[in-house]
Design a protein around this motif. Structure first.
Motif, mmCIF file in Angstrom:
data_model
loop_
_atom_site.group_PDB
_atom_site.id
_atom_site.type_symbol
_atom_site.label_atom_id
_atom_site.label_comp_id
_atom_site.label_asym_id
_atom_site.label_seq_id
_atom_site.Cartn_x
_atom_site.Cartn_y
_atom_site.Cartn_z
ATOM 1 N N LEU C 54 -40.400 5.620 -4.278
ATOM 2 C CA LEU C 54 -39.086 5.728 -4.775
ATOM 3 C C LEU C 54 -39.141 7.144 -5.595
ATOM 4 C CD1 LEU C 54 -38.525 2.282 -6.677
ATOM 5 C CD2 LEU C 54 -37.489 3.168 -4.301
ATOM 6 N N PRO C 55 -38.079 7.822 -4.922
ATOM 7 C CA PRO C 55 -37.899 9.127 -5.562
ATOM 8 C C PRO C 55 -37.607 9.273 -7.200
ATOM 9 C CG PRO C 55 -35.904 8.330 -4.407
ATOM 10 C CD PRO C 55 -36.939 7.343 -4.356
ATOM 11 N N ILE C 56 -38.112 10.200 -7.636
ATOM 12 C CA ILE C 56 -37.964 10.374 -8.939
ATOM 13 C C ILE C 56 -37.892 11.838 -9.240
ATOM 14 C CG2 ILE C 56 -38.862 10.474 -11.380
ATOM 15 C CD1 ILE C 56 -39.672 7.903 -11.131
ATOM 16 N N GLY C 57 -36.503 12.303 -9.478
ATOM 17 C CA GLY C 57 -36.357 13.837 -9.199
ATOM 18 C C GLY C 57 -36.773 14.413 -7.811
ATOM 19 N N HIS C 62 -44.980 5.498 -6.186
ATOM 20 C CA HIS C 62 -45.068 4.348 -5.424
ATOM 21 C C HIS C 62 -45.170 3.130 -6.400
ATOM 22 C CE1 HIS C 62 -49.265 2.813 -5.380
ATOM 23 N NE2 HIS C 62 -49.501 3.853 -5.783
ATOM 24 N N LEU C 63 -44.861 1.814 -5.895
ATOM 25 C CA LEU C 63 -44.796 0.849 -6.815
ATOM 26 C C LEU C 63 -46.046 0.050 -6.991
ATOM 27 C CD1 LEU C 63 -41.347 -0.692 -5.788
ATOM 28 C CD2 LEU C 63 -42.020 0.531 -7.710
ATOM 29 N N ILE C 64 -46.572 -0.299 -8.099
ATOM 30 C CA ILE C 64 -47.857 -0.926 -7.998
ATOM 31 C C ILE C 64 -47.662 -2.545 -8.091
ATOM 32 C CG2 ILE C 64 -49.808 -1.214 -9.498
ATOM 33 C CD1 ILE C 64 -49.283 1.620 -10.723
ATOM 34 N N LEU C 65 -46.348 -2.753 -8.766
ATOM 35 C CA LEU C 65 -46.049 -4.422 -8.714
ATOM 36 C C LEU C 65 -46.988 -5.206 -9.491
ATOM 37 C CD1 LEU C 65 -44.240 -4.402 -5.379
ATOM 38 C CD2 LEU C 65 -43.266 -4.151 -7.607
ATOM 39 N N GLY C 138 -42.904 -5.932 -15.951
ATOM 40 C CA GLY C 138 -43.333 -5.059 -14.961
ATOM 41 C C GLY C 138 -43.501 -3.674 -15.675
ATOM 42 N N ALA C 139 -43.091 -3.453 -16.738
ATOM 43 C CA ALA C 139 -43.109 -2.060 -17.271
ATOM 44 C C ALA C 139 -44.495 -2.184 -18.215
ATOM 45 C CB ALA C 139 -42.030 -1.692 -18.218
ATOM 46 N N PRO C 173 -42.500 7.672 -16.320
ATOM 47 C CA PRO C 173 -41.485 7.435 -15.284
ATOM 48 C C PRO C 173 -41.647 6.076 -14.264
ATOM 49 C CG PRO C 173 -42.072 9.722 -14.927
ATOM 50 C CD PRO C 173 -43.000 9.107 -15.854
ATOM 51 N N VAL C 174 -42.947 5.847 -13.955
ATOM 52 C CA VAL C 174 -43.367 4.876 -13.138
ATOM 53 C C VAL C 174 -42.994 3.542 -14.022
ATOM 54 C CG1 VAL C 174 -45.196 3.882 -11.689
ATOM 55 C CG2 VAL C 174 -45.322 6.221 -12.088
ATOM 56 N N MET C 175 -43.235 3.760 -15.165
ATOM 57 C CA MET C 175 -43.147 2.407 -16.134
ATOM 58 C C MET C 175 -41.639 2.019 -16.259
ATOM 59 S SD MET C 175 -45.543 3.619 -19.400
ATOM 60 C CE MET C 175 -47.169 4.382 -18.877
ATOM 61 N N VAL C 176 -40.598 3.223 -16.341
ATOM 62 C CA VAL C 176 -39.150 2.761 -16.380
ATOM 63 C C VAL C 176 -39.042 2.091 -14.859
ATOM 64 C CG1 VAL C 176 -36.954 3.718 -16.541
ATOM 65 C CG2 VAL C 176 -38.956 4.565 -17.743
ATOM 66 N N VAL C 177 -39.389 2.542 -13.851
ATOM 67 C CA VAL C 177 -38.969 2.207 -12.337
ATOM 68 C C VAL C 177 -39.533 0.716 -12.237
ATOM 69 C CG1 VAL C 177 -39.243 2.553 -10.046
ATOM 70 C CG2 VAL C 177 -38.798 4.277 -11.705
#
Ligand SMILES: Nc1ncnc2c1ncn2[C@@H]1O[C@H](COP(=O)(O)OP(=O)(O)OP(=O)(O)O)[C@@H](O)[C@H]1O
Ligand SMILES: Nc1ncnc2c1ncn2[C@@H]1O[C@H](COP(=O)(O)OP(=O)(O)OP(=O)(O)O)[C@@H](O)[C@H]1O
Ligand SMILES: [Mg+2]
Ligand SMILES: [Mg+2]
Lengths: 224, 260, 206, 224
Positions: C54-57, C62-65, C138-139, C173-177
């Protein structure tokens, strides 16, 4: 002649969906190839699942291979004698290689390793699939997957075949090959399909599932 | 995983398809797994530059022997290096010691630089060795050899199941993703994107769960009674013994070099 | 989130491997043979989902899930993640060999913790509350994983402390997404297949 | 009259499979409903994917809605104007409820949430699917899923519809319903199908993909 599989007043309903089978009587005799048709969601797959005990009937009786079948353990034997071909071959080919997949059934029936392997090889050969033994299952084409699942089912030496949309997603050649193979088999069969031409060439009798009822189709109704 | 692996990942069919047979493929798979492990152990625990350089050279040689696809391998190794780079760049500035140079007033130490290059050498040597010695077998073979190395049965079958369905589910994911794209969906940094991707993942899991229910049914129909069977033949042949002896001597020598 | 070979100190590697082995053993014990297809197929699905970027800025993540993995699999997350990490290391050169233990532990333990923390929350009758718990799962899992990765680095030498702190900041940012995405996934599964998330520890069939 | 979509010398091949499209010229004009037929694996789906840029052509040009389209960003606009119905509705429905799924397209086009929801409601109503808004997509029947995916595509107000085997796996009633709906739509369409009767009732022109070539079928060839 006694029926191989017989249902009396078979009844089933899903929690949200309602009744899908309402007091269905059905018999399958040796040598018959019964076409089972009906609209999407009519309950055809559900019916086959009930016959081998993958779902529990909510009412009625199932007699199979000379006995009344009620409990999970009664059905273990039914499943060994009634080979079930699933709608999606990917669901059925779960072993890493073709040989392992075909030998899986015989091994579960208590055959020794060498016996199982030789049964598997013979079955593959009889379907013209020799040379596929060491292929990785997920790398096969759709038509090949279908033939291997058929081999896997035949390797258990069943008396009856239950085929759920076997010609689905096959191209012309693969479909013809499957048709030829099935025509040459002596087994009694129930075949679910939406493919009228396929059924016409294969079946000896047709039944149709409409409004939770099984209706026998005579030549006349089929022609309409 | 880095983005450009996505393609090779989703259409994953194991490494075998495009891979040419090589000398390494003639070796027993168990031996290859064990050898890669011992090699990693020796390299990671070595602190001598010479040893690490020899290690990396060996890995490069192995990559040649295994006829690895050059471009693909390079991309993967670079992906890993990009990941470490930030760690390595920082080390010279955070390790106290003899100052070599300084950037924007921050002194970089010699010790830090050495430490950083050691990590880079070790990581690359291990990954290259892994890709060429173990990564060139099919995932199924990897499962078999793990079983033969007494990895618990359930874990092995779990791996085989995962491998079996990676491609099926990868295709499913790809089709759903394309269908979203066809409805003018573009990835952005906003909540609509995140919600949609969350739904996509959720739906993928629901489909997968339902598939696993059908698989369990299919297994029951084939008389499954709680046992899986593996059929593979692994017998050590002459070249395996030769490799074993040579490998052992080589690793012993590498270890020995550390103490010179 | 995958640490490479060569960075960590010997004792950290050994302790990580031992803890991961214990977690995997316990996970395998909890997962009986009848659930192998379920865990196997879901593990494949998570593997596929982890390709999503996923783009951030100007950058992308990439997701870890692992939060979602924990919620779906419970303790079976340990073996499932080990399998995924083995495949990634061996076939994609992502990660390393000796760090497999540490990497598995760092990613799987938060998954299991989130399973215990959030499994009741996500079955709350209000979708809003369930979504919030999903987001926490998730976060939270990613946050814990990041902390553990930073911890593994910090334990391996003072020189890594800055790197450890940087890792933490870079992952905010990854945590937020992950929070948003996991919440959406949880909300979907609740509506579409509620039996999925109620899977109790003992894997009783819904 | 200018073509809505036009290809010149379109070329595509798959790594292992070889060439599937060899210098294909094709035009779609307003008001046309073009039937695209061909054997399994001929490359029909691939062709539609190329038109909206889901796959990148290996050669040739695609003009769509008055412009040459080359890059990913050119195709984003094409996808907004060409509604694509996938072969399997399950691939297309990924939101929990029908309303969300139908509103997904308008949201992607930059509509606000309230606008998107009202568009979605209107589209569902125009297809006679009011009352389905809060149904769970996953639990719909095959025919219902198909109608919802159609609604989802129409909600984006496309100029062209690209339909990949829309009548697949539908039973008689659902198929008839879909047919009636499509006949009433004014859009230009390309329809892939193996169902000759369905095509006969819908299409104004037929092309067939054979050996990587698009062949125009005249009345005469169709009759054969
Ligand atoms: N687990 C379930 N819970 C509730 N309803 C279900 C479930 N499984 C199936 N159904 C519903 O039961 C009905 C019968 O399903 P079944 O799969 O037997 O139909 P089918 O005749 O095989 O259809 P098809 O031709 O599409 O394969 C369908 O309406 C389906 O939606
Ligand atoms: N990703 C891929 N890699 C290699 N070959 C592919 C790939 N996708 C499709 N193919 C092959 O390309 C050919 C064309 O596929 P396509 O899906 O376009 O056919 P189709 O005409 O739509 O067939 P169908 O009627 O079965 O839907 C097929 O032979 C298919 O096996
Ligand atoms: Mg069915
Ligand atoms: Mg197609």
């Amino acid at each position: 002649m006694t029926a191989l599989i017989e249902t009396r007043d078979l009844f089933y309903r899903y929690p949200r969906r309602g009744v899908v089978l309402d007091k269905v009587d059905f018999s399958l005799y040796p040598g018959e190839r019964v076409a089972l048709t009906g609209a999407n969601g009519a309950g055809k797959t559900t019916f086959l699942h009930l016959l081998v005990g993958l779902k529990k009937a909510k009412g009625g009786e199932i007699h199979a291979f000379g006995q009344l079948r009620k409990e999970e353990k009664d059905f273990v034997e039914v499943r060994a004698k009634a080979g079930f071909l699933f709608q999606d071959p990917d669901d059925q080919l779960f072993c890493p290689t073709v040989l392992e997949d075909v030998a899986f059934g015989p091994l579960n029936l208590g055959r020794s390793r060498t016996e199982a392997i030789s049964i598997a090889r013979d079955t593959l050969a009889s379907l013209g699939m020799e040379g596929f033994e060491d292929r990785i299952t997920h790398q096969l084409s759709g038509g090949e997957k279908r033939m291997i699942t058929l081999a896997a089912v035949l390797a258990m030496d069943p008396d009856v075949l239950l085929l759920d949309e076997p010609s689905n997603a096959l191209d012309r050649d693969a479909r013809q090959r499957l048709l030829d193979t099935l025509q040459a088999l002596p087994h009694a069969m129930i075949i679910i399909s939406h493919d009228d031409d396929f059924l016409a060439q294969l079946s000896t009798r047709r039944v149709c599932l409409v409004d939770a009822q099984l209706i026998e189709e005579t030549e006349a109704t089929v022609a309409v | 995983m880095p983005q450009f692996l996505e393609h090779s990942g989703t259409s994953w069919k194991g490494q075998r398809l495009k891979h040419e047979q090589s000398l390494i493929d003639s070796l027993d798979p168990r031996l290859r797994v064990v050898a890669a492990f011992l090699f990693a152990l020796v390299v990671v625990s070595s602190e001598q530059f010479l040893v690490l350089l020899i290690g990396l050279a060996t890995s490069l040689l192995l990559a040649r022997l295994a006829k690895l696809n050059f471009k693909r391998t390079l991309r993967r190794v670079i992906a890993m290096d990009m990941f470490m780079i930030f760690l390595i760049i920082m080390l010279p500035f955070t390790t106290p010691g003899e100052v070599l140079f300084s950037v924007a007033g921050l002194p970089a130490s010699k010790e830090g630089l050495l430490h950083a290059s050691k990590i880079a050498l070790k990581a690359n040597a291990v990954v290259l060795c892994l890709l060429s010695v173990v990564g060139t077998m099919s995932a199924t073979t990897l499962g078999y050899s793990m079983a033969r190395l007494r990895v618990p049965d359930k874990l092995v079958h779990l791996l085989l199941f995962t491998v079996r369905y990676l491609d099926v589910i990868g295709q499913e994911y790809k089709r759903m993703r394309r269908a979203m794209q066809a409805r003018a969906f573009v990835l952005r940094t906003d909540r609509h994107t995140w919600r949609s991707i969350g739904y996509l993942i959720g739906m993928l899991l629901v489909h997968s769960l339902e598939r696993s229910e059908r698989i369990a049914d299919a297994m029951k129909c084939r008389g499954y009674n709680g046992r899986f069977y593996l059929m593979d033949e692994m017998v050590l042949a002459r070249q395996d013994y030769t490799f074993m002896v040579m490998g052992a001597l080589f690793l012993a020598a590498l270890t020995g070099l550390n103490f010179l | 989130m995958h640490i490479v070979d060569g960075a960590l100190a010997g004792p950290v590697l050994a302790v990580g491997a031992a803890l991961a082995a214990a977690g995997v053993a316990y996970g395998l014990k909890k997962m009986d043979y009848d659930h192998l297809p379920q865990v196997g197929v879901l593990s494949a699905a998570f593997f596929v989902a982890s390709y999503i970027h996923l783009p951030i800025g100007f950058s992308s993540v990439h997701l870890i899930l692992n939060g979602l993995i924990g919620l779906a699999l419970g303790w079976a997350a340990f073996p499932a993640l080990l399998v995924a990490l083995i495949l990634q290391a061996v076939f994609f050169g992502f990660g390393g060999f000796l760090v497999l233990g540490v990497n598995t532990f760092n990613i799987a333990l938060p998954a299991v913790l989130m399973y215990y923390v959030c499994r009741h929350g996500i079955t709350a009758s209000s979708p809003r509350i369930a979504g919030i718990w999903g987001a926490i799962g998730g976060a939270g899992a990613v946050t814990l994983t990041t902390l553990m990765v930073a911890g593994s680095l910090a334990l391996s030498g003072e020189a890594f402390w800055l790197a450890a702190k940087a890792t933490l900041i870079a992952h905010i940012p990854v945590m937020v997404v992950e929070g948003f995405v996991t919440a959406a996934a949880v909300l979907l599964i609740r509506q579409v297949k509620p039996e999925f998330l109620n899977i109790p520890e003992e894997w009783q069939d819904a």
